[in-house]
Design a protein around this motif. Structure first.
Motif, PDB file in Angstrom:
ATOM      1  N   HIS A 290      26.140  67.494  41.953  1.00 52.06           N
ATOM      2  CA  HIS A 290      25.780  67.338  43.370  1.00 52.06           C
ATOM      3  C   HIS A 290      26.745  66.747  44.074  1.00 52.06           C
ATOM      4  CE1 HIS A 290      24.539  63.205  43.537  1.00 52.06           C
ATOM      5  NE2 HIS A 290      24.283  63.221  42.337  1.00 52.06           N
ATOM      6  N   LYS A 291      27.819  66.459  43.531  1.00 55.39           N
ATOM      7  CA  LYS A 291      28.888  65.822  44.301  1.00 55.39           C
ATOM      8  C   LYS A 291      30.080  66.785  44.646  1.00 55.39           C
ATOM      9  CE  LYS A 291      27.742  61.425  43.485  1.00 55.39           C
ATOM     10  NZ  LYS A 291      27.126  60.479  44.358  1.00 55.39           N
ATOM     11  N   PHE A 292      29.807  68.008  44.199  1.00 59.52           N
ATOM     12  CA  PHE A 292      31.024  69.026  44.504  1.00 59.52           C
ATOM     13  C   PHE A 292      29.842  70.314  44.949  1.00 59.52           C
ATOM     14  CE2 PHE A 292      30.872  68.375  39.978  1.00 59.52           C
ATOM     15  CZ  PHE A 292      30.496  69.683  39.428  1.00 59.52           C
ATOM     16  N   TYR A 293      29.037  70.226  45.652  1.00 58.00           N
ATOM     17  CA  TYR A 293      28.195  71.220  46.338  1.00 58.00           C
ATOM     18  C   TYR A 293      27.408  71.948  45.328  1.00 58.00           C
ATOM     19  CZ  TYR A 293      31.209  69.710  50.001  1.00 58.00           C
ATOM     20  OH  TYR A 293      32.155  68.890  51.119  1.00 58.00           O
ATOM     21  N   GLY A 294      27.178  71.554  44.375  1.00 56.63           N
ATOM     22  CA  GLY A 294      26.369  72.077  43.329  1.00 56.63           C
ATOM     23  C   GLY A 294      24.759  71.555  43.264  1.00 56.63           C
ATOM     24  N   PRO A 295      24.097  71.925  42.553  1.00 54.18           N
ATOM     25  CA  PRO A 295      22.634  71.150  42.388  1.00 54.18           C
ATOM     26  C   PRO A 295      22.662  69.840  41.996  1.00 54.18           C
ATOM     27  CG  PRO A 295      23.033  72.839  40.450  1.00 54.18           C
ATOM     28  CD  PRO A 295      24.127  72.988  41.462  1.00 54.18           C
ATOM     29  N   GLN A 296      21.668  69.211  42.264  1.00 49.49           N
ATOM     30  CA  GLN A 296      21.241  67.882  41.745  1.00 49.49           C
ATOM     31  C   GLN A 296      20.771  68.008  40.460  1.00 49.49           C
ATOM     32  OE1 GLN A 296      18.707  65.957  44.665  1.00 49.49           O
ATOM     33  NE2 GLN A 296      20.805  65.455  46.341  1.00 49.49           N
ATOM     34  N   GLY A 297      20.594  67.153  39.671  1.00 48.02           N
ATOM     35  CA  GLY A 297      20.209  66.902  38.341  1.00 48.02           C
ATOM     36  C   GLY A 297      20.813  67.578  37.134  1.00 48.02           C
ATOM     37  N   VAL A 298      22.106  67.962  37.117  1.00 49.03           N
ATOM     38  CA  VAL A 298      22.668  68.365  36.059  1.00 49.03           C
ATOM     39  C   VAL A 298      24.271  67.688  36.277  1.00 49.03           C
ATOM     40  CG1 VAL A 298      23.424  70.612  37.532  1.00 49.03           C
ATOM     41  CG2 VAL A 298      23.398  70.590  34.980  1.00 49.03           C
ATOM     42  N   GLY A 299      24.828  67.751  35.016  1.00 49.76           N
ATOM     43  CA  GLY A 299      26.065  66.798  34.753  1.00 49.76           C
ATOM     44  C   GLY A 299      26.791  67.627  33.546  1.00 49.76           C
ATOM     45  N   VAL A 300      27.915  67.059  33.509  1.00 54.01           N
ATOM     46  CA  VAL A 300      28.742  67.496  32.229  1.00 54.01           C
ATOM     47  C   VAL A 300      29.502  66.135  31.663  1.00 54.01           C
ATOM     48  CG1 VAL A 300      31.006  68.254  31.844  1.00 54.01           C
ATOM     49  CG2 VAL A 300      29.535  69.844  33.137  1.00 54.01           C
ATOM     50  N   LEU A 301      29.775  66.254  30.492  1.00 51.27           N
ATOM     51  CA  LEU A 301      30.599  65.222  29.706  1.00 51.27           C
ATOM     52  C   LEU A 301      31.439  65.947  28.958  1.00 51.27           C
ATOM     53  CD1 LEU A 301      31.219  62.390  28.775  1.00 51.27           C
ATOM     54  CD2 LEU A 301      29.574  62.791  26.702  1.00 51.27           C
ATOM     55  N   TYR A 302      32.689  65.777  29.306  1.00 48.09           N
ATOM     56  CA  TYR A 302      33.863  66.399  28.393  1.00 48.09           C
ATOM     57  C   TYR A 302      33.966  65.068  27.265  1.00 48.09           C
ATOM     58  CZ  TYR A 302      38.582  66.319  26.462  1.00 48.09           C
ATOM     59  OH  TYR A 302      39.636  66.191  25.752  1.00 48.09           O
ATOM     60  N   LEU A 303      33.866  65.697  25.936  1.00 44.60           N
ATOM     61  CA  LEU A 303      34.157  65.046  24.753  1.00 44.60           C
ATOM     62  C   LEU A 303      35.332  65.642  23.931  1.00 44.60           C
ATOM     63  CD1 LEU A 303      32.711  62.564  23.154  1.00 44.60           C
ATOM     64  CD2 LEU A 303      31.380  64.667  22.078  1.00 44.60           C
ATOM     65  N   ARG A 304      36.275  64.928  24.055  1.00 40.32           N
ATOM     66  CA  ARG A 304      37.329  65.440  23.005  1.00 40.32           C
ATOM     67  C   ARG A 304      37.170  65.771  21.790  1.00 40.32           C
ATOM     68  NH1 ARG A 304      41.224  63.317  19.875  1.00 40.32           N
ATOM     69  NH2 ARG A 304      40.722  61.263  20.447  1.00 40.32           N
ATOM     70  N   ARG A 305      37.512  66.879  20.981  1.00 39.62           N
ATOM     71  CA  ARG A 305      37.278  67.309  19.637  1.00 39.62           C
ATOM     72  C   ARG A 305      37.711  66.015  18.800  1.00 39.62           C
ATOM     73  NH1 ARG A 305      40.286  72.150  17.107  1.00 39.62           N
ATOM     74  NH2 ARG A 305      41.905  70.707  17.213  1.00 39.62           N
ATOM     75  N   GLY A 306      36.735  65.647  18.090  1.00 41.33           N
ATOM     76  CA  GLY A 306      36.695  64.473  16.796  1.00 41.33           C
ATOM     77  C   GLY A 306      36.451  63.348  17.551  1.00 41.33           C
ATOM     78  N   THR A 307      36.016  63.135  18.732  1.00 35.58           N
ATOM     79  CA  THR A 307      35.385  61.899  19.250  1.00 35.58           C
ATOM     80  C   THR A 307      33.956  61.444  18.583  1.00 35.58           C
ATOM     81  OG1 THR A 307      36.772  62.216  21.229  1.00 35.58           O
ATOM     82  CG2 THR A 307      35.103  60.654  21.321  1.00 35.58           C
ATOM     83  N   PRO A 308      34.069  60.409  18.075  1.00 33.90           N
ATOM     84  CA  PRO A 308      32.874  59.996  17.483  1.00 33.90           C
ATOM     85  C   PRO A 308      31.773  59.450  18.434  1.00 33.90           C
ATOM     86  CG  PRO A 308      34.244  58.316  17.297  1.00 33.90           C
ATOM     87  CD  PRO A 308      35.178  59.435  17.556  1.00 33.90           C
ATOM     88  N   LEU A 309      30.507  60.086  18.457  1.00 31.17           N
ATOM     89  CA  LEU A 309      29.516  60.039  19.279  1.00 31.17           C
ATOM     90  C   LEU A 309      28.171  59.930  18.583  1.00 31.17           C
ATOM     91  CD1 LEU A 309      29.366  60.149  22.459  1.00 31.17           C
ATOM     92  CD2 LEU A 309      28.180  62.437  22.116  1.00 31.17           C
ATOM     93  N   VAL A 310      27.266  58.942  18.930  1.00 35.01           N
ATOM     94  CA  VAL A 310      25.866  59.128  18.558  1.00 35.01           C
ATOM     95  C   VAL A 310      24.880  59.477  19.843  1.00 35.01           C
ATOM     96  CG1 VAL A 310      24.010  57.501  17.932  1.00 35.01           C
ATOM     97  CG2 VAL A 310      26.155  57.090  16.955  1.00 35.01           C
TER      98      VAL A 310
END
Length: 388
Positions: free
Chosen positions: A205-225
């Motif tokens: 919603h900060k770049f003229y898209g819908p509210q309530g949806v986002g993205v996380l870029y996660l570099r391959r191999g980055t540990p995440l719980v």
């Protein structure tokens, strides 16, 4: 949007682009399947999801499998910070670094980790222009540092941080780096490899898209719980049935923002310079908050001595002009902006500051209308609350 309304709060949210709505409509009005279903309707949803993931990856310069779709910027940020912190805690990595000017999604995620999970946090200071100094980061990193999170561009002042330098320091020291890039699309480059980041957060919603949806870029191999448990969606990194219509809209909006970025940023820069010059020349005892050159072209944060921003915002609203005092997430707060205080402004200076954020529908005529009204409104308020 009312054609007579002058909307100058694009940093809070942007209107939905008609081209984005058109891309979303088949998934809003027709049969939108569950991408985890194996029948033909489910397969169609999965194809739309895969196509959107490829579009986003193309803009970010990464692999599609490094894209995690979320419910918005705050979720992406929480997933990045909490997810990495909890994944590395077993290795004795219990220290986190951020800055004093971050969005509250970052600061409150850090507060949670301190209060409930036993982490320690160092918040880097900023100079008067609102920028983090790379030397301060070098000094702050410890053997137990798990993650550094510094925003790409500030949502209140628009000041751009030296992300490539900060990320390079972290890479040399073996520390993961996350950036909140929510304000950047359509104004700044987003190639994650050029930036050198391990994680990057966005919201549509900060770049003229819908509210309530986002993205996380996660570099391959980055540990995440994962922070949401359930199904195996998003490669088991974020459970929950995907919002296909929203994700399709996000991908379309991000592609448009990137394709039009240079022209859009140049137009916003001309408009904001017109606004800054007008304010500083027409209104005595006014100032620009943050560096004039190293900032987003669409954000102008200015201050006026001897006024209270809330009163000015109300007067502007009565005349059909929408602006804000800073982050939309703290609009109900009576406290001065933590960002402006961190930059060295006094509470009175912070309380006399206002953010105008410009966008695709902003025109020269709208800026001129604002500049015609603003001096009289400021003068009116100063008669009511004269300087001590």
């Amino acid at each position: 949007m009312n054609s007579r309304l002058i909307y100058l709060d694009y940093a809070a949210t942007t209107p939905l682009d008609p081209r984005v709505l058109e891309a979303m409509m088949p998934f809003l009005t027709g049969m939108s399947g569950n991408a985890s279903s194996i029948h033909q309707v489910g397969r169609a949803a999965l194809q739309a999801l895969d196509d959107a993931r490829e579009q986003v990856a193309l803009v970010l310069g990464c692999q599609p499998k490094e894209i995690v779709f979320t419910g918005g910027g705050s979720e992406s940020i929480n997933l990045a910070i909490k997810g990495v912190a909890m994944a590395l805690r077993a290795q004795g990595k219990t220290h986190l670094i951020s800055s004093t000017i971050e969005h509250h999604a970052v600061l409150h995620a850090l507060d949670y980790l301190v209060e409930y999970e036993g982490f320690t946090v160092t918040l880097l200071p900023v100079d008067r222009t609102g920028r983090v100094q790379p030397a301060d980061l070098s000094t702050a990193i410890r053997p137990e540092t798990a993650l550094v999170s510094v925003m790409y561009a500030n949502n209140e002042t628009g000041v751009i941080q030296p992300i490539t330098e900060l990320a390079a320091i972290c890479r040399e020291r073996g520390v993961l780096f996350h950036t909140d890039a929510v304000q950047a699309p359509g104004q700044l480059p987003l190639d994650v490899h050029a930036l050198g980041v391990d994680l990057l957060s966005l919201t549509a919603h900060k770049f003229y898209g819908p509210q309530g949806v986002g993205v996380l870029y996660l570099r391959r191999g980055t540990p995440l719980v994962p922070q949401i448990n359930g199904g195996a969606q998003e490669r088991r990194r974020r459970a929950g049935t995907e919002n296909i219509a929203g994700i399709v809209g996000l991908a379309k909006a991000l592609s448009i923002a990137e394709s039009e970025r240079t022209a859009h940023a140049n137009r916003l820069r001309a408009l904001s310079e017109r606004l800054i010059d007008g304010v500083l020349t027409r209104i005595p005892q006014s100032w620009l908050n943050g560096d004039r050159q190293t900032r987003l072209p669409g954000i102008v944060n200015v201050g006026f001595a001897c006024i209270e921003t809330e009163s000015l915002l109300l007067l502007l609203d009565q005349r059909g002009i929408c602006a804000s005092s800073g982050s939309a997430c703290t609009s109900g707060s009576l406290e001065p902006s933590h960002v402006l205080l961190a930059m060295g402004l006094s509470p009175d200076e912070a309380n006399g500051s206002i953010r105008f954020s410009l966008g695709r529908q902003t025109t020269d005529e709208q800026i001129d209308t604002l500049l015609d009204l603003l001096p009289d409104l400021v003068a009116q308020l100063r008669t009511l609350t004269p300087c001590a």
